[in-house]
Design a protein around this motif. Structure first.
Motif, PDB file in Angstrom:
ATOM      1  N   GLU A   1       0.830  -1.207   0.000  1.00 29.50           N
ATOM      2  CA  GLU A   1       0.000   0.000   0.000  1.00 29.50           C
ATOM      3  C   GLU A   1       0.865   1.257   0.000  1.00 29.50           C
ATOM      4  OE1 GLU A   1      -2.579  -0.235   3.315  1.00 29.50           O
ATOM      5  OE2 GLU A   1      -3.727  -1.974   2.571  1.00 29.50           O
ATOM      6  N   LEU A   2       1.974   1.215   0.744  1.00 32.36           N
ATOM      7  CA  LEU A   2       2.871   2.372   0.783  1.00 32.36           C
ATOM      8  C   LEU A   2       3.488   2.636  -0.587  1.00 32.36           C
ATOM      9  CD1 LEU A   2       4.174   4.501   2.621  1.00 32.36           C
ATOM     10  CD2 LEU A   2       6.016   2.873   3.078  1.00 32.36           C
ATOM     11  N   GLY A   3       3.867   1.580  -1.309  1.00 33.05           N
ATOM     12  CA  GLY A   3       4.436   1.745  -2.642  1.00 33.05           C
ATOM     13  C   GLY A   3       3.430   2.313  -3.634  1.00 33.05           C
ATOM     14  N   GLU A   4       2.160   1.862  -3.518  1.00 28.10           N
ATOM     15  CA  GLU A   4       1.128   2.386  -4.412  1.00 28.10           C
ATOM     16  C   GLU A   4       0.875   3.874  -4.182  1.00 28.10           C
ATOM     17  OE1 GLU A   4      -2.194  -0.092  -3.720  1.00 28.10           O
ATOM     18  OE2 GLU A   4      -1.406  -1.823  -4.859  1.00 28.10           O
ATOM     19  N   LEU A   5       0.840   4.273  -2.907  1.00 30.00           N
ATOM     20  CA  LEU A   5       0.618   5.689  -2.606  1.00 30.00           C
ATOM     21  C   LEU A   5       1.800   6.550  -3.053  1.00 30.00           C
ATOM     22  CD1 LEU A   5      -1.026   5.505   0.948  1.00 30.00           C
ATOM     23  CD2 LEU A   5      -2.132   5.962  -1.240  1.00 30.00           C
ATOM     24  N   GLU A   6       3.015   6.051  -2.865  1.00 32.33           N
ATOM     25  CA  GLU A   6       4.183   6.816  -3.312  1.00 32.33           C
ATOM     26  C   GLU A   6       4.208   6.959  -4.840  1.00 32.33           C
ATOM     27  OE1 GLU A   6       7.448   4.696  -1.677  1.00 32.33           O
ATOM     28  OE2 GLU A   6       7.324   5.679   0.302  1.00 32.33           O
ATOM     29  N   LEU A   7       3.796   5.904  -5.541  1.00 27.95           N
ATOM     30  CA  LEU A   7       3.726   5.999  -6.999  1.00 27.95           C
ATOM     31  C   LEU A   7       2.660   6.989  -7.439  1.00 27.95           C
ATOM     32  CD1 LEU A   7       4.688   4.939  -9.744  1.00 27.95           C
ATOM     33  CD2 LEU A   7       2.981   3.115  -9.555  1.00 27.95           C
ATOM     34  N   GLU A   8       1.519   6.981  -6.761  1.00 33.40           N
ATOM     35  CA  GLU A   8       0.464   7.944  -7.089  1.00 33.40           C
ATOM     36  C   GLU A   8       0.921   9.372  -6.815  1.00 33.40           C
ATOM     37  OE1 GLU A   8      -4.258   8.811  -5.971  1.00 33.40           O
ATOM     38  OE2 GLU A   8      -3.163   7.096  -5.088  1.00 33.40           O
ATOM     39  N   LEU A   9       1.656   9.569  -5.734  1.00 29.76           N
ATOM     40  CA  LEU A   9       2.181  10.902  -5.427  1.00 29.76           C
ATOM     41  C   LEU A   9       3.211  11.345  -6.469  1.00 29.76           C
ATOM     42  CD1 LEU A   9       2.394  13.284  -3.439  1.00 29.76           C
ATOM     43  CD2 LEU A   9       4.154  11.985  -2.207  1.00 29.76           C
ATOM     44  N   GLN A  10       3.995  10.401  -6.930  1.00 31.84           N
ATOM     45  CA  GLN A  10       5.009  10.732  -7.934  1.00 31.84           C
ATOM     46  C   GLN A  10       4.377  11.098  -9.277  1.00 31.84           C
ATOM     47  OE1 GLN A  10       7.824   7.587  -8.514  1.00 31.84           O
ATOM     48  NE2 GLN A  10       9.053   8.733  -9.991  1.00 31.84           N
ATOM     49  N   ASN A  11       3.221  10.521  -9.585  1.00 27.00           N
ATOM     50  CA  ASN A  11       2.569  10.757 -10.875  1.00 27.00           C
ATOM     51  C   ASN A  11       1.656  11.982 -10.890  1.00 27.00           C
ATOM     52  OD1 ASN A  11       3.795   8.501 -12.000  1.00 27.00           O
ATOM     53  ND2 ASN A  11       2.110   7.140 -11.437  1.00 27.00           N
ATOM     54  N   LEU A  12       1.581  12.703  -9.802  1.00 32.74           N
ATOM     55  CA  LEU A  12       0.772  13.920  -9.802  1.00 32.74           C
ATOM     56  C   LEU A  12       1.359  14.948 -10.772  1.00 32.74           C
ATOM     57  CD1 LEU A  12      -0.090  14.521  -6.023  1.00 32.74           C
ATOM     58  CD2 LEU A  12      -1.636  13.814  -7.853  1.00 32.74           C
ATOM     59  N   PRO A  13       0.518  15.722 -11.451  1.00 29.09           N
ATOM     60  CA  PRO A  13       1.030  16.721 -12.398  1.00 29.09           C
ATOM     61  C   PRO A  13       1.915  17.748 -11.705  1.00 29.09           C
ATOM     62  CG  PRO A  13      -1.339  16.406 -12.685  1.00 29.09           C
ATOM     63  CD  PRO A  13      -0.959  15.688 -11.428  1.00 29.09           C
ATOM     64  N   ASP A  14       2.981  18.119 -12.408  1.00 28.02           N
ATOM     65  CA  ASP A  14       3.877  19.151 -11.899  1.00 28.02           C
ATOM     66  C   ASP A  14       3.305  20.518 -12.264  1.00 28.02           C
ATOM     67  OD1 ASP A  14       5.897  20.664 -10.920  1.00 28.02           O
ATOM     68  OD2 ASP A  14       7.486  19.816 -12.170  1.00 28.02           O
ATOM     69  N   LEU A  15       3.027  21.335 -11.270  1.00 27.92           N
ATOM     70  CA  LEU A  15       2.408  22.640 -11.531  1.00 27.92           C
ATOM     71  C   LEU A  15       3.333  23.559 -12.320  1.00 27.92           C
ATOM     72  CD1 LEU A  15       0.696  23.279  -8.076  1.00 27.92           C
ATOM     73  CD2 LEU A  15      -0.314  22.391 -10.179  1.00 27.92           C
ATOM     74  N   GLU A  16       4.634  23.365 -12.194  1.00 22.03           N
ATOM     75  CA  GLU A  16       5.563  24.209 -12.940  1.00 22.03           C
ATOM     76  C   GLU A  16       5.557  23.880 -14.424  1.00 22.03           C
ATOM     77  OE1 GLU A  16       9.364  23.900 -11.170  1.00 22.03           O
ATOM     78  OE2 GLU A  16       8.765  24.857  -9.277  1.00 22.03           O
ATOM     79  N   GLU A  17       5.205  22.613 -14.772  1.00 18.86           N
ATOM     80  CA  GLU A  17       5.162  22.228 -16.175  1.00 18.86           C
ATOM     81  C   GLU A  17       3.914  22.747 -16.881  1.00 18.86           C
ATOM     82  OE1 GLU A  17       5.533  18.055 -16.474  1.00 18.86           O
ATOM     83  OE2 GLU A  17       7.617  17.991 -15.774  1.00 18.86           O
ATOM     84  N   MET A  18       2.895  23.123 -16.141  1.00 17.34           N
ATOM     85  CA  MET A  18       1.682  23.651 -16.744  1.00 17.34           C
ATOM     86  C   MET A  18       1.961  25.082 -17.191  1.00 17.34           C
ATOM     87  SD  MET A  18      -2.150  23.493 -15.236  1.00 17.34           S
ATOM     88  CE  MET A  18      -3.561  23.795 -16.294  1.00 17.34           C
ATOM     89  N   PRO A  19       1.971  25.347 -18.502  1.00 17.75           N
ATOM     90  CA  PRO A  19       2.429  26.653 -18.983  1.00 17.75           C
ATOM     91  C   PRO A  19       1.512  27.780 -18.543  1.00 17.75           C
ATOM     92  CG  PRO A  19       1.424  25.402 -20.774  1.00 17.75           C
ATOM     93  CD  PRO A  19       1.510  24.482 -19.600  1.00 17.75           C
ATOM     94  N   LYS A  20       2.150  28.924 -18.289  1.00 21.12           N
ATOM     95  CA  LYS A  20       1.389  30.126 -17.991  1.00 21.12           C
ATOM     96  C   LYS A  20       0.994  30.803 -19.301  1.00 21.12           C
ATOM     97  CE  LYS A  20       3.777  30.859 -13.600  1.00 21.12           C
ATOM     98  NZ  LYS A  20       4.604  31.794 -12.794  1.00 21.12           N
TER      99      LYS A  20
END
Length: 646
Positions: A394-413
């Motif tokens: 369960e810990l590995g699944e949550l860490e993978l989900e956290l890692q796959n969250l969109p990076d706000l800096e990559e979302m262009p302004k």
């Protein structure tokens, strides 16, 4: 005493590590099997092979045919000498390979270049292995990365460089493989890490089959790579290099063309027929425009046999982009939707990150308790093991989900005025159609248009018109990471049959009339004081000479034919005849030379070839004898005379 030449076997410039591709060694073994040789003499046993297994098999072959093996440094050799020398040869080869590889790594860590000098660099006078930037080629490398970072495909970049006459690293034409190279070995300009100031070694593990020499390459784990940083040799920003490297994964292969002057189809790759097949463009003749047709119709898979001129359809699609997709109202709506969507995504990502971090912290505390004897005393070891396995999963699944969250800096302004600048660029592009000379800024604009207009379906009509169904959205201006921010707009426009002639298009005619009315290319009062004596005077009812000079300059600047010049310069026939008169008399040439000598802005950068070509064509037409209207030509009179004489 030396052996005859026919009994000498030598594989020159071939490695002794393998037995494949050694024709002389194969011939030697063939002669041994045929009983033509009694004794084989070598300089040393490692000249036969540096591999213990290959050397042992060859010794068994010689021994089975009663052929003795002698070495010049050892005498007659038996199984003991063969085994010992084969083992030492393999060990020595492995040692040399290891020392050479480590030497390259140490040289790279010391800031030197142990391999071939990449394109864009040259040898430095600071010492051996030191490279420095070569200004001319480094400028080309930076330009290639800038274009690729803006979304221009490698094939299009190669075509652009070929048209501009830029030579490739090998002095030939550019190709897509020259820029992209091989993905596994990171070959090619866009994959070379040295341009980002990184030297990576030990990334590829190469293994060679000892029988046929087949090479197998595998990529090692990144933890085994040797990475040496040297920011002094970086030609591009590392962030830009990684962005371009990420684009290469999804880049569409574009056909590379050599240097030519046939322009570029703006909406290439996004135009389709109603049957779903892509529409291709070709030139029926050298002097004709590009013709679009259904690719499936040529193979009999579609009944749509009609064609349409490419630049007419391009103009209609660009009008839709200018007037509908990128209109001020649509731009304001897009900005509002994009900012709202970006704020929504930001809030959602922050909430998800907080939730996942709290859940991960809770699971870590539970997992730590399973190792505490006081808390797990009542549980059996088997149950504790299963509990730990479940918590770790369960810990590995949550860490993978956290890692796959969109990076706000990559979302262009959303840059200020990006849509307005795009609309102005489209407006200028409409006036240039059909495009003959394509530059790097044009390639960037084409890529933006293909991102905004995702798909165009063309339906031909029997009267020569056509219907355009366009799917587009302004989010394409911000890159692939912003798609889905605003909904795709589906537009339908019915287009009449295209007009004929240079001024057949309404927008083009309006644009050139506006330019003529502003007098952008007219001569000033000071210039006219110089030009008036050279042009002379004409009768009172004729077009003024100053208007004739302004019309000639407008024709040279815009390439608008003389017989369709804007009404400001007079009637088409009158102004065309007046310009031809001053051109044939030489007055126009003398006037342009006089204005050029005094540095007039009216003739600064003016291309005189249009006048020279028109003068040459006029002389050729005057040399052609044309029959007088209403009279019979001499070639038709001669047969009738012969009949009367007969």
């Amino acid at each position: 005493m030396f052996a005859p030449k026919r009994h000498l076997y030598a594989d020159r410039a071939v490695s002794g590590a393998y037995t494949y591709n050694r024709k002389a060694l194969d011939q030697l073994l063939t002669d041994v099997r045929n009983g033509l040789i009694d004794v084989v003499v070598v300089e040393d046993l490692d000249r036969l092979s540096r591999d213990l297994g290959d050397l042992g098999r060859m010794f068994r072959t010689l021994e089975s045919r009663n052929v003795e093996l002698h070495a010049a440094t050892r005498g007659k050799c038996g199984i003991m000498e063969v085994t010992m020398v084969g083992y030492l040869s393999m060990e020595q080869r492995l040692k040399v390979t290891t020392i050479t590889t480590q030497g390259r790594w140490l040289a790279a860590a010391d800031g030197r270049n142990p391999t071939q000098i990449p394109y864009g660099y040259r040898r430095s006078a600071l010492g051996p292995g030191i490279i420095e930037e070569e200004p001319e080629t480094a400028k080309i490398v930076r330009r290639i990365f800038d274009l690729a970072d803006k979304g221009v495909s490698p094939g299009t970049i190669a075509t652009l460089l070929n048209k501009e006459g830029v030579k490739s690293p090998k002095g030939r034409l550019w190709s897509r493989s020259c820029l992209v190279g091989e993905s596994k070995r990171w070959l090619g300009i866009l994959r070379n890490t040295k341009y980002a100031g990184l030297s990576i070694y030990g990334r590829i593990e190469t293994r060679r089959d000892p029988d046929d020499g087949t090479v197998t390459m595998t990529v090692r784990h990144p933890s085994r790579w040797i990475i040496c940083e040297n920011g002094k040799i970086a030609l591009v920003d590392p962030d830009q290099w990684f962005r371009v490297h990420g684009r290469l994964i999804t880049t569409i292969c574009t056909k590379v063309r050599g240097p030519g002057n046939r322009g570029e189809f703006v909406f290439k790759g996004v135009t389709f027929c109603t049957c779903g097949a892509p529409m291709y463009g070709s030139f029926l003749r050298k002097d004709r425009a590009r013709i679009l047709f259904c690719s499936a119709a040529r193979r009999g898979g579609c009944n749509n046999k009609r064609t349409v001129t490419a630049h007419f359809m391009e103009r209609e699609m660009l009008r839709i982009v200018r007037d509908v997709i990128a209109a001020p109202e649509a731009s304001a709506l897009f900005e509002t939707e994009y900012l709202a969507r970006r704020d929504h995504v930001t809030r959602k990502v922050v909430a998800d990150r907080t939730r996942l971090e709290s859940a991960i912290a809770l699971l870590e505390r539970k997992l730590e308790r399973t190792f505490d004897e006081d808390h797990s005393r009542a549980l059996s070891p088997d149950r504790i093991s299963k509990l730990q396995t479940r918590l770790e999963k369960e810990l590995g699944e949550l860490e993978l989900e956290l890692q796959n969250l969109p990076d706000l800096e990559e979302m262009p302004k959303l840059p200020d005025g990006i849509v307005a600048d795009f609309r102005d660029a489209v407006e200028k592009l409409i006036g240039r159609l059909p495009i003959e000379k394509v530059g790097s800024s044009d390639m960037v604009l084409f890529q933006a248009l293909r991102a905004v207009v995702r798909r165009v379906v063309v339906k031909m009509k029997p009267n020569g018109g056509y219907v355009l169904k366009i799917d587009g959205h302004l989010a394409g201006l911000l890159g692939s990471s912003s798609t889905g921010v605003s909904p795709t707009r589906r537009l339908v426009r019915t287009c009449p049959p295209p007009g004929r002639g240079f001024m057949g298009d309404t927008d083009r005619r309006t644009m050139f009339e506006t330019i003529a009315d502003t007098g952008s290319y007219d001569v000033s009062e000071e210039d006219w004081l110089v030009a008036e004596p050279l042009l002379g005077t004409r009768r009172k009812d004729a077009i003024p000479q100053r208007t004739v000079l302004n019309a000639a300059l407008f024709h040279a600047r815009t390439r608008v034919p003389l017989n369709v010049l804007p009404p400001r310069y007079g009637t088409p026939h009158g102004i065309s005849r007046a310009v031809r008169i001053v051109l044939r008399s030489g007055a126009l040439q003398r006037t342009l030379e006089a204005l050029g000598s005094r540095g007039s802005k009216a003739v600064d950068g003016l291309d005189h070839s249009v006048f020279e070509r028109r003068l040459k064509d006029g002389r050729a037409n005057r040399n052609v004898r044309r029959p007088v209207r209403g009279k019979t030509s001499a070639s038709r009179v001669a047969p009738s005379r012969n009949r009367r004489r007969a």
